[in-house]
Write a protein that holds these residues in place. Structure first.
Motif, PDB file in Angstrom:
ATOM      1  N   VAL A  72      10.421  -1.852  16.029  1.00  0.00           N
ATOM      2  CA  VAL A  72       9.837  -0.985  17.043  1.00  0.00           C
ATOM      3  C   VAL A  72       9.132  -1.846  18.090  1.00  0.00           C
ATOM      4  O   VAL A  72       8.812  -3.013  17.841  1.00  0.00           O
ATOM      5  N   SER A  73       8.903  -1.262  19.270  1.00  0.00           N
ATOM      6  CA  SER A  73       8.161  -1.952  20.312  1.00  0.00           C
ATOM      7  C   SER A  73       7.433  -0.901  21.127  1.00  0.00           C
ATOM      8  O   SER A  73       8.079  -0.018  21.702  1.00  0.00           O
ATOM      9  N   GLY A  74       6.102  -0.962  21.162  1.00  0.00           N
ATOM     10  CA  GLY A  74       5.330   0.079  21.837  1.00  0.00           C
ATOM     11  C   GLY A  74       5.679   1.426  21.231  1.00  0.00           C
ATOM     12  O   GLY A  74       5.676   1.586  20.010  1.00  0.00           O
ATOM     13  N   GLY A 139       5.051  -7.608   4.723  1.00  0.00           N
ATOM     14  CA  GLY A 139       4.088  -7.208   5.739  1.00  0.00           C
ATOM     15  C   GLY A 139       2.881  -8.111   5.631  1.00  0.00           C
ATOM     16  O   GLY A 139       2.447  -8.451   4.533  1.00  0.00           O
ATOM     17  N   LEU A 140       2.338  -8.475   6.767  1.00  0.00           N
ATOM     18  CA  LEU A 140       1.331  -9.522   6.807  1.00  0.00           C
ATOM     19  C   LEU A 140       0.174  -9.115   7.706  1.00  0.00           C
ATOM     20  O   LEU A 140       0.399  -8.740   8.852  1.00  0.00           O
ATOM     21  N   LEU A 141      -1.042  -9.148   7.159  1.00  0.00           N
ATOM     22  CA  LEU A 141      -2.222  -8.907   7.999  1.00  0.00           C
ATOM     23  C   LEU A 141      -3.067 -10.164   8.018  1.00  0.00           C
ATOM     24  O   LEU A 141      -3.430 -10.701   6.969  1.00  0.00           O
ATOM     25  N   LEU A 142      -3.340 -10.660   9.213  1.00  0.00           N
ATOM     26  CA  LEU A 142      -4.191 -11.831   9.355  1.00  0.00           C
ATOM     27  C   LEU A 142      -5.429 -11.412  10.133  1.00  0.00           C
ATOM     28  O   LEU A 142      -5.311 -10.808  11.201  1.00  0.00           O
ATOM     29  N   GLY A 143      -6.603 -11.695   9.571  1.00  0.00           N
ATOM     30  CA  GLY A 143      -7.835 -11.266  10.211  1.00  0.00           C
ATOM     31  C   GLY A 143      -7.878  -9.758  10.404  1.00  0.00           C
ATOM     32  O   GLY A 143      -8.468  -9.256  11.358  1.00  0.00           O
ATOM     33  N   GLY A 148       1.772 -10.463  14.492  1.00  0.00           N
ATOM     34  CA  GLY A 148       2.839 -10.177  15.455  1.00  0.00           C
ATOM     35  C   GLY A 148       2.769  -8.774  16.016  1.00  0.00           C
ATOM     36  O   GLY A 148       3.716  -8.318  16.637  1.00  0.00           O
ATOM     37  N   GLY A 149       1.660  -8.060  15.789  1.00  0.00           N
ATOM     38  CA  GLY A 149       1.551  -6.690  16.296  1.00  0.00           C
ATOM     39  C   GLY A 149       2.599  -5.827  15.638  1.00  0.00           C
ATOM     40  O   GLY A 149       2.563  -5.613  14.444  1.00  0.00           O
TER      41      GLY A 149
END
Ligand SMILES: [Zn+2]
Length: 312
Positions: A72-74, A139-143, A148-149
């Motif tokens: 997806v994008s936006g 899936g990756l969450l940093l901070g 990569g949004g």
């Protein structure tokens, strides 16, 4: 209040979710895709019905989060893997029917967001979910934000075997060709055929000749050597990619999800932790990564979609 919709291969599941991630109402319906307009209509009516079921007006949730298998994008869906959609302005189509802000996310990212706020990732800063299914989702969450949004991580396509098994991404030797649930089943089928005397073979025969992840784990729990060997090799493959992820990112926690993660600890997570402790660079000191089982099961994607707005 937020609405989270998990778009699966055959079903849609919508939840009304509060600020703490608690689900107050759920609605489901079959996917039955007949083009983007009809699909958006289904999404909007599902959002309306789940709001009503939860006792709130359909305009009152802060936004709708939608998790899809694809990119997806936006507010646009670039493509989906098992639904024929390409470059669909989903947010625009949706808001013609129900005027709420829309957040779109990849399904593996949504699962990670759900686990981050309400499951195995609670209290961490840097966190990854590895979902073992048809492929490997990551899936990756940093901070606290999705890496990569909206561009999902594709760690399932790390090459762990040069010139290895062909992958539908176009490369060879991708991690998911060795460590997905599909790969485990293929490895078990091969082992069963070369060992017709094994308990694994008997269990599969009782199951109409079909091997599932749980067939392998039950035979291994009964000390069947063939099944134990399949499990050991599978964990080594799983560790190859996991150690690389840890060496690159050093997250505080990696949560393993998907049906395979329900395996007994001593067959999957314990040996995985042993290999990680032995092979990752953290053995020289510094922060170590904990390997946990994902906690939210099939609700992770829906809760994560509902909380997407906090993580993008
Ligand atoms: Zn690949």
């Amino acid at each position: 209040m937020y609405i989270g919709i998990d778009v699966g291969g055959t079903n849609l599941k919508a939840g009304l979710v509060d600020e703490t991630g608690a689900i107050t109402a759920v609605e489901r319906c079959p996917l039955n895709f007949q083009g983007p307009e009809q699909f958006t209509e289904t999404l909007a009516s599902l959002a309306v019905s789940v709001s009503r079921k939860g006792g709130v007006s359909p305009e009152s949730p802060a936004y709708v989060g939608i998790g899809l298998p694809g990119a997806v994008s936006g507010g646009d869906v670039l493509f989906t893997t098992n639904i024929p959609m390409k470059n669909v302005p989903l947010e625009r189509l949706f808001r013609r029917r129900l005027d709420l802000p829309v957040f779109l996310g990849n399904d593996a990212d949504c699962a990670a967001v759900g686990e981050y706020f309400c499951g195995a990732g609670r209290g961490t800063r840097d966190f990854a979910v590895v979902t073992l299914g048809t492929g490997i989702g990551c899936g990756l969450l940093l901070g606290g934000k999705l890496h990569g949004g909206q561009s999902s991580s594709e760690a399932g396509h790390l090459v762990i075997c040069h010139g290895g098994e062909p992958c539908n991404c176009g490369r060879r030797g991708c991690w998911e060709r060795y460590a997905s649930a599909t790969a485990l089943i293929q490895q078990a089928q091969a082992a069963m055929q070369s060992h017709p005397e094994s308990l694994l073979h008997d269990y599969a025969a009782e199951n109409g000749g079909t091997v599932e992840g749980r067939t392998v784990f039950s035979a291994a729990q009964a000390r069947d050597e063939t099944a134990l060997a399949v499990c050991r090799k599978y964990v080594e493959y799983l560790a190859d990619g996991t150690v690389s992820l840890i060496n690159i990112l050093r997250p505080e926690v990696i949560a393993i999800g998907g049906g395979v993660a329900a395996a007994p600890e001593q067959l999957l997570l314990e040996p995985l932790r042993e290999i990680v402790a032995r092979e990752s660079f953290a053995r020289h000191g510094g922060m170590t990564t904990r390997i946990l089982r994902a906690e939210l099961g099939n609700d992770a994607g829906m809760i994560g979609a509902a909380l997407l707005g906090r993580a993008i």
